[in-house]
Design an enzyme around this catalytic site. Structure first.
Site, mmCIF file in Angstrom:
data_model
loop_
_atom_site.group_PDB
_atom_site.id
_atom_site.type_symbol
_atom_site.label_atom_id
_atom_site.label_comp_id
_atom_site.label_asym_id
_atom_site.label_seq_id
_atom_site.Cartn_x
_atom_site.Cartn_y
_atom_site.Cartn_z
ATOM 1 N N GLU A 190 -0.916 7.483 -10.656
ATOM 2 C CA GLU A 190 0.052 6.510 -10.154
ATOM 3 C C GLU A 190 1.045 6.062 -11.221
ATOM 4 O O GLU A 190 1.733 5.058 -11.055
ATOM 5 C CB GLU A 190 -0.686 5.321 -9.541
ATOM 6 C CG GLU A 190 -1.525 5.754 -8.345
ATOM 7 C CD GLU A 190 -2.204 4.610 -7.629
ATOM 8 O OE1 GLU A 190 -2.101 3.462 -8.107
ATOM 9 O OE2 GLU A 190 -2.831 4.855 -6.595
ATOM 10 N N ASP A 204 -9.447 -3.448 1.085
ATOM 11 C CA ASP A 204 -8.802 -2.141 1.286
ATOM 12 C C ASP A 204 -9.807 -1.197 1.926
ATOM 13 O O ASP A 204 -9.781 -0.966 3.128
ATOM 14 C CB ASP A 204 -8.281 -1.603 -0.038
ATOM 15 C CG ASP A 204 -7.734 -0.179 0.078
ATOM 16 O OD1 ASP A 204 -7.414 0.251 1.204
ATOM 17 O OD2 ASP A 204 -7.640 0.511 -0.948
ATOM 18 N N LYS A 253 -2.304 0.490 4.413
ATOM 19 C CA LYS A 253 -1.980 1.881 4.105
ATOM 20 C C LYS A 253 -1.791 2.626 5.419
ATOM 21 O O LYS A 253 -2.721 2.728 6.222
ATOM 22 C CB LYS A 253 -3.099 2.530 3.282
ATOM 23 C CG LYS A 253 -3.257 1.951 1.884
ATOM 24 C CD LYS A 253 -4.461 2.559 1.172
ATOM 25 C CE LYS A 253 -4.569 2.071 -0.267
ATOM 26 N NZ LYS A 253 -5.806 2.564 -0.929
#
Length: 452
Positions: A209, A334, A359
């Site tokens: 990332e 998440d 997401k």
């Protein structure tokens, strides 16, 4: 009614060099939309299924049987004939038709990657046909709130081959007047962090990332470097006031949970290989012990947000965490919630979290994603729009973050074009908003559910 006239999918590559799917949608009135589907490295077990070519006729096309030609075929041969002729502006009808075509709870028949590619491309085609930006099409004329970026400047866990078990160490520029000023501040911290790492003899290679991936001796050492980089940049490590830059963590605890205990496997292995006893004093934790460990970090460092502090199966860990620290800190789910409305309802009822990570590919359609965001916000939670570790030049999440006034976006560090593309898109959106009225950047106030 503006009819869809053509739907076409192809196989391309994502930021990790793995295959992913791109879908193009054309309309009768000249609209065109194209979407590239992201892919995660650390995934929740309840996520919608990303269809790969394992054990298919395409299995040997790519390394590790990771091709997506089966999903491509599903778009071109199954989904396309069913939605051609439908109005591109009827997003929910199209998404529901694809869900029914698939007929499985986790979209395993057609693949969430196939369905999501079409879903996003349809929305983009509709926006393009109307000659408006995607965020305006999705959110109308009211949204003016620019998101606070969560920049993953130190990578660990499944995102890097280093010694850190926590997956992401992020900075959040809060004490600034505009998104551009906040990004400029983050830029200074990022480059000063590189300078400090080099000065201390650490490598500055980056992870998936775009953040640095040094072999630190402890999580505390990573946090110390972040605080030093913030100070070196002339900013205030904290939550409030001018030039405040806070820290956020994604622990991704499911990745170091063995079903009974939480084990910092990477730090432990590094300690054993170096035969050193002066690293993290403890590598194995019960749920209660891990809660206390987080408490120590929260007391010592300006950490405003912790994501997936406990494993997706450890509901009691999340509940205890939120109960003890949720008044003053963002407790994000998440892997726990995987952008799923039904699981989110459980989390709300149990008061397990006060924020949800969003997401798109966890659930597989734009409509279901919007439902999760709206439920979270209606329930007093924050919703953080997020990328995946396998990304592309697609900038949908930047528009989505503004469209729903999420106030926060998590999309990597300030390196790698796949991450920078989202920040560049947000700079353009801010410029667009300022040309009509005024874009808002409210920093600390995006945590509207925390005590001031």
């Amino acid at each position: 009614m503006s009819k869809i006239t053509k739907v076409f999918a192809r196989e391309i590559l994502d930021s990790r060099g793995n295959p992913t799917i791109q879908v193009d949608v054309y309309t009768l009135a000249g609209g065109f939309g194209s979407a590239i589907v992201p892919s995660g490295a650390s995934t929740g077990s309840r996520e919608a299924l990303e269809l790969r070519d394992t054990n298919t006729k395409y299995a040997d096309n790519w390394y590790g049987q990771k091709g997506v030609m089966t999903a491509v075929d599903n778009v071109n041969n199954i989904i396309a004939p069913e939605i051609i002729g439908l109005c591109c502006k009827n997003q929910r009808l199209i998404d529901q038709k694809m869900i029914e075509l698939d007929g499985t709870p986790n979209k395993e028949k057609l693949g969430a990657n196939a369905i999501l590619g079409v879903s996003l491309a349809v929305a983009k085609a509709a926006a393009n046909e109307l000659r408006m930006p995607l965020f305006r099409y999705l959110g109308g004329t009211n949204p003016t709130l620019m998101p606070v970026p969560m920049l993953n400047v130190i990578n660990g866990g499944e995102h890097a081959s280093n010694t850190l078990d926590f997956q992401e160490f992020m900075i959040m520029p809060l004490g600034f007047r505009t998104f551009k000023e906040a990004l400029q501040a983050a830029n200074k911290v990022f480059h000063n962090l590189a300078k400090l790492l080099k000065k201390s003899g650490f490598e500055t290679q980056v992870g998936d990332e775009g953040g640095f991936a040094p072999n630190f001796n402890s999580h505390e050492q990573a946090l110390d470097f972040l605080v030093d980089a913030i100070k070196e940049s002339g900013f205030n490590p904290g939550f409030k006031g001018e030039n405040a830059v806070a820290i956020a963590i994604d622990a991704a605890a499911s990745e170091f949970y063995n079903g009974q205990k939480y084990v910092f496997k990477k730090l432990k292995a590094a300690s054993l290989s170096k035969n050193q006893a002066d690293l993290d004093e403890k590598f194995e934790f019960s749920s209660e012990e891990l809660l206390n460990y987080y408490g120590q970090l929260l007391a010592k460092y300006p950490i405003i947000s912790i994501e997936d502090g406990f494993a997706e199966s450890d509901w009691q860990g999340f509940i205890a965490f939120n109960q003890k620290y949720g008044n003053n800190h963002q407790i994000v789910g998440d892997d726990l919630t995987v952008t799923n409305v039904e699981i989110l309802k459980k989390a709300i009822n149990l008061k397990a979290i006060n924020s949800i990570l969003i997401k798109l590919n966890q659930i597989g359609t734009l409509s279901e994603t919007l439902d999760a965001i709206h439920l979270a916000q209606k329930s007093g939670m924050t919703a953080v729009i997020s990328h995946r570790s396998g990304e592309s030049e697609d900038t949908t999440i930047a528009d989505l973050a503004v469209a729903v006034s999420s106030g926060q976006i998590k999309t990597g560090s300030l390196s790698r074009t796949d991450r920078i593309a989202k920040y560049n898109r947000l700079l353009v959106i801010e410029e667009y908003l300022n040309s009509y009225a005024k874009a808002d950047y409210i920093g600390r106030e995006v945590f509207y559910n925390l005590k001031k």
